[in-house]
Scaffold this motif. Structure first.
Motif, PDB file in Angstrom:
ATOM      1  N   GLY A  31       0.834  -1.195   0.000  1.00 46.38           N
ATOM      2  CA  GLY A  31       0.000   0.000   0.000  1.00 46.38           C
ATOM      3  C   GLY A  31       0.865   1.240   0.000  1.00 46.38           C
ATOM      4  O   GLY A  31       2.080   1.177   0.234  1.00 46.38           O
ATOM      5  N   TYR A  32       0.223   2.366  -0.272  1.00 49.20           N
ATOM      6  CA  TYR A  32       0.973   3.623  -0.299  1.00 49.20           C
ATOM      7  C   TYR A  32       0.046   4.802  -0.087  1.00 49.20           C
ATOM      8  O   TYR A  32      -1.169   4.708  -0.266  1.00 49.20           O
ATOM      9  N   GLN A  33       0.639   5.933   0.303  1.00 48.78           N
ATOM     10  CA  GLN A  33      -0.064   7.211   0.283  1.00 48.78           C
ATOM     11  C   GLN A  33       0.869   8.244  -0.303  1.00 48.78           C
ATOM     12  O   GLN A  33       2.086   8.196  -0.120  1.00 48.78           O
ATOM     13  N   LEU A  34       0.271   9.205  -0.999  1.00 51.38           N
ATOM     14  CA  LEU A  34       1.026  10.297  -1.613  1.00 51.38           C
ATOM     15  C   LEU A  34       0.233  11.574  -1.397  1.00 51.38           C
ATOM     16  O   LEU A  34      -0.945  11.656  -1.766  1.00 51.38           O
ATOM     17  N   SER A  35       0.869  12.573  -0.776  1.00 50.19           N
ATOM     18  CA  SER A  35       0.179  13.815  -0.425  1.00 50.19           C
ATOM     19  C   SER A  35       0.934  15.010  -0.977  1.00 50.19           C
ATOM     20  O   SER A  35       2.169  15.051  -0.950  1.00 50.19           O
ATOM     21  N   THR A  36       0.181  15.978  -1.476  1.00 47.37           N
ATOM     22  CA  THR A  36       0.752  17.218  -1.993  1.00 47.37           C
ATOM     23  C   THR A  36       0.535  18.338  -0.981  1.00 47.37           C
ATOM     24  O   THR A  36      -0.263  18.218  -0.051  1.00 47.37           O
ATOM     25  N   GLY A  37       1.228  19.449  -1.170  1.00 48.80           N
ATOM     26  CA  GLY A  37       1.214  20.515  -0.186  1.00 48.80           C
ATOM     27  C   GLY A  37       0.060  21.485  -0.332  1.00 48.80           C
ATOM     28  O   GLY A  37      -0.473  21.697  -1.415  1.00 48.80           O
ATOM     29  N   LYS A  38      -0.338  22.057   0.799  1.00 51.26           N
ATOM     30  CA  LYS A  38      -1.272  23.174   0.867  1.00 51.26           C
ATOM     31  C   LYS A  38      -0.622  24.237   1.757  1.00 51.26           C
ATOM     32  O   LYS A  38       0.346  23.960   2.468  1.00 51.26           O
ATOM     33  N   SER A  39      -1.177  25.430   1.749  1.00 52.62           N
ATOM     34  CA  SER A  39      -0.561  26.522   2.492  1.00 52.62           C
ATOM     35  C   SER A  39      -0.448  26.224   3.984  1.00 52.62           C
ATOM     36  O   SER A  39       0.507  26.627   4.633  1.00 52.62           O
ATOM     37  N   ASN A  40      -1.413  25.504   4.532  1.00 52.53           N
ATOM     38  CA  ASN A  40      -1.375  25.199   5.963  1.00 52.53           C
ATOM     39  C   ASN A  40      -1.500  23.700   6.254  1.00 52.53           C
ATOM     40  O   ASN A  40      -1.991  23.296   7.299  1.00 52.53           O
TER      41      ASN A  40
END
Length: 287
Positions: free
Chosen positions: A202-211
């Motif tokens: 399994g995996y997770q991939l997250s992108t950035g937000k300002s906060n």
């Protein structure tokens, strides 16, 4: 009906500026939630342009990625033509080309009211919706892994295996191609894999937000589901964001993906009330 002085043709690389202007200056521009700008799809199949005397009036792009799946990446039109007039002309040609090339599922996440109204008048059906959830500093479970399963950072060399996990976990409409995985990974602020005996489960991939972050992809192989692996990935992400001082994680999923909704709600995510219908048309080969 389209007047005789209007022309509809395949878009090419030389149309970059006119299509950019069409997107920027018009209020009616649908763009898919994507890791690529719509202009970057120029040169791909199923990208069409409507123009009059060299002036771009409308554009439609639904390139296949992965094969057999063609999300509408762009539909934009100006005031000289109506939404229905522009869509009907562009979709007629795109649909014919898709049928000649072997067929595909064509889908749209309708973010705008005008796009929903337009597609409701077409042959697209509406099988589901995308719903938004967010976590804002609420208590969460600690990561808990079965014996023999390890959690580590995702590396670029993992991406082919991650693509296989994605294909196993999702139905074709929601799978991601290796090319888009690479693009997503290049924009990630947090990316982890779970593995056992060298095999990615399994995996997770997250992108950035300002906060904080947006949990863009989360998948677990079917054989490994039901053992808390998805919860461990989400819990680890929450821990990473807390250590960075972030207090917001957003995610979206389908309204009929009950296991996914249950997981996020268990981890402290709440629905925001935002919901966007998914429209779909199945174009058969030669049809």
């Amino acid at each position: 009906m389209i007047e005789l002085n209007l022309q509809v043709r395949p878009a090419d690389l030389q149309d970059r500026q006119v299509i950019s202007d069409l997107i920027f200056f018009q209020n009616h521009a649908h763009r898919h939630l994507d890791w690529r700008h719509p202009i970057d799809w120029l040169g791909s199949p199923y990208f069409w342009l409507m123009e009059e005397d060299g002036r771009a009036l409308a554009a439609l792009a639904c390139p296949p990625d992965p094969p057999g799946i063609a999300w509408v990446r762009l539909f934009a039109f100006g005031g000289a033509v109506s939404a229905l007039e522009a869509w009907s002309a562009l979709w007629e040609l795109a649909r014919g080309e898709i049928a000649r090339r072997g067929g595909a599922q064509v889908a749209v996440i309708a973010m705008h009211g005008w796009m929903r109204e337009l597609l409701a008048r077409t042959d697209f059906d509406r099988p589901q919706s995308v719903v938004m959830l967010e976590w804002r500093g609420r208590p969460a479970l600690q990561p808990s892994l079965p014996t023999g399963v390890t959690l580590r950072p995702l590396t670029e060399s993992d991406l082919p295996a991650v693509e296989q996990v994605d294909a196993d976990a999702f139905n074709p409409l929601w799978r991601i191609s290796l090319d888009n995985l690479r693009r997503a990974f290049s924009q990630a602020v947090a990316a982890m894999v779970l593995e056992s005996q060298g095999r990615v489960l399994g995996y997770q991939l997250s992108t950035g937000k300002s906060n904080g972050a947006h949990l863009a992809r989360l998948a677990v192989r079917k054989e490994a589901q039901g053992f808390g692996l998805g919860a461990a990935l989400v819990a680890d992400l929450i821990g990473q964001m807390r250590r960075r001082g972030a207090d917001l994680i957003t995610v979206n999923t389908q309204n009929n993906n009950h296991s996914s909704l249950a997981l996020y709600q268990k981890m402290g995510f709440l629905r925001t009330g935002e919901e966007y219908p998914v429209f779909r048309s199945v174009v058969n080969q030669g049809g």
